[in-house]
Design a protein around this motif. Sequence first.
Motif, short mmCIF file in Angstrom:
data_model
loop_
_atom_site.label_atom_id
_atom_site.label_comp_id
_atom_site.label_asym_id
_atom_site.label_seq_id
_atom_site.Cartn_x
_atom_site.Cartn_y
_atom_site.Cartn_z
N TYR A 1 0.85 -1.18 0.00
CA TYR A 1 0.00 0.00 0.00
C TYR A 1 0.90 1.24 0.00
CZ TYR A 1 -3.35 -3.53 1.47
OH TYR A 1 -4.13 -4.66 1.55
N ARG A 2 0.62 2.17 -0.88
CA ARG A 2 1.43 3.39 -1.01
C ARG A 2 0.79 4.56 -0.26
NH1 ARG A 2 5.52 0.94 -3.24
NH2 ARG A 2 5.08 -0.22 -5.11
N PHE A 3 1.66 5.47 0.26
CA PHE A 3 1.19 6.72 0.84
C PHE A 3 2.17 7.82 0.45
CE2 PHE A 3 3.73 4.67 4.18
CZ PHE A 3 4.57 5.68 4.60
N PHE A 4 1.72 9.08 0.58
CA PHE A 4 2.56 10.21 0.18
C PHE A 4 2.08 11.48 0.86
CE2 PHE A 4 -0.91 9.74 -2.78
CZ PHE A 4 -1.35 11.04 -3.03
N ASP A 5 2.92 12.52 0.76
CA ASP A 5 2.54 13.85 1.21
C ASP A 5 2.01 14.56 -0.02
OD1 ASP A 5 2.33 16.53 1.97
OD2 ASP A 5 4.46 16.76 2.42
N ASP A 6 0.75 14.91 -0.01
CA ASP A 6 0.13 15.51 -1.19
C ASP A 6 0.74 16.86 -1.56
OD1 ASP A 6 -1.66 15.36 -3.32
OD2 ASP A 6 -3.21 16.46 -2.25
N TYR A 7 1.37 17.54 -0.59
CA TYR A 7 2.02 18.82 -0.88
C TYR A 7 3.40 18.63 -1.53
CZ TYR A 7 -1.57 20.91 2.07
OH TYR A 7 -2.77 21.31 2.62
N HIS A 8 4.02 17.47 -1.32
CA HIS A 8 5.35 17.17 -1.88
C HIS A 8 5.36 15.73 -2.39
CE1 HIS A 8 5.91 20.34 1.18
NE2 HIS A 8 6.69 20.87 0.25
N PRO A 9 4.50 15.41 -3.37
CA PRO A 9 4.34 14.02 -3.78
C PRO A 9 5.58 13.41 -4.44
CG PRO A 9 3.12 15.46 -5.25
CD PRO A 9 3.62 16.31 -4.12
N ASP A 10 6.48 14.24 -4.98
CA ASP A 10 7.67 13.69 -5.61
C ASP A 10 8.77 13.38 -4.60
OD1 ASP A 10 6.48 13.85 -8.11
OD2 ASP A 10 7.25 15.87 -8.48
N GLN A 11 8.69 14.00 -3.41
CA GLN A 11 9.71 13.80 -2.39
C GLN A 11 9.27 12.86 -1.29
OE1 GLN A 11 10.02 18.25 -1.95
NE2 GLN A 11 12.11 17.67 -1.41
N ALA A 12 8.09 13.06 -0.78
CA ALA A 12 7.63 12.31 0.39
C ALA A 12 6.70 11.18 -0.05
CB ALA A 12 6.91 13.24 1.36
N ARG A 13 7.28 9.99 -0.10
CA ARG A 13 6.53 8.79 -0.48
C ARG A 13 6.87 7.68 0.48
NH1 ARG A 13 6.15 8.19 -6.82
NH2 ARG A 13 6.11 10.38 -7.39
N GLY A 14 5.93 6.78 0.64
CA GLY A 14 6.18 5.65 1.52
C GLY A 14 5.35 4.44 1.13
N THR A 15 5.66 3.33 1.78
CA THR A 15 5.01 2.07 1.48
C THR A 15 4.69 1.32 2.77
OG1 THR A 15 6.32 1.92 -0.55
CG2 THR A 15 5.26 -0.09 0.19
N VAL A 16 3.51 0.75 2.81
CA VAL A 16 3.12 -0.16 3.88
C VAL A 16 3.05 -1.55 3.27
CG1 VAL A 16 1.28 -0.83 5.49
CG2 VAL A 16 1.74 1.60 5.07
N ILE A 17 3.73 -2.49 3.89
CA ILE A 17 3.70 -3.87 3.42
C ILE A 17 3.02 -4.71 4.49
CG2 ILE A 17 5.06 -5.87 2.71
CD1 ILE A 17 7.23 -3.81 1.82
N ALA A 18 1.85 -5.24 4.14
CA ALA A 18 1.09 -6.08 5.07
C ALA A 18 1.31 -7.54 4.70
CB ALA A 18 -0.40 -5.73 4.99
N SER A 19 1.70 -8.32 5.70
CA SER A 19 1.91 -9.75 5.42
C SER A 19 1.48 -10.58 6.61
CB SER A 19 3.37 -10.03 5.06
OG SER A 19 4.22 -9.69 6.13
N GLN A 20 1.20 -11.83 6.35
CA GLN A 20 0.74 -12.75 7.39
C GLN A 20 1.81 -13.03 8.42
OE1 GLN A 20 -2.23 -13.60 7.83
NE2 GLN A 20 -3.22 -13.43 5.86
N SER A 21 3.08 -12.99 8.02
CA SER A 21 4.16 -13.38 8.92
C SER A 21 4.63 -12.25 9.83
CB SER A 21 5.35 -13.89 8.11
OG SER A 21 5.85 -12.86 7.27
#
Length: 120
Positions: free
Chosen positions: A96-116
């Motif tokens: 799942y991706r997330f970002f800062d809408d004011y700085h979308p090219d700089q501030a990005r991140g990822t959430v990785i959900a897994s069973q383990s």
Amino acid sequence: MGSAARLFPAMPALLIVTLWLAAPARAAAPVRIVLKNHGFTPDTVHVPANKRLLFDITNQDATPAEFESSDLRVEKIVVPGGRILVRAGPLRPGTYRFFDDYHPDQARGTVIASQSQTGQ
């Protein structure tokens, strides 16, 4: 003993089991994210699948930010020097991706959900 108790002696146990099975997924530990220099730290977080999430986001920048994710269905502003709490999930296994809408090219991140995963 009342007439209902005589007719349905297992009712209290059945009710407890039904409520337990119908209970929503419990929340994982809070996911702490810091926004500084228009970037997220950490920019990748691992979380357990099928759990509710609570993001604890602190903005250390001197400008506002907007924690946004169409994947997580969240959009929330965090003022300079401010802190927000954002609830999401439960999430199926995936990325799942997330970002800062004011700085979308700089501030990005990822959430990785897994069973383990046991949570962050």
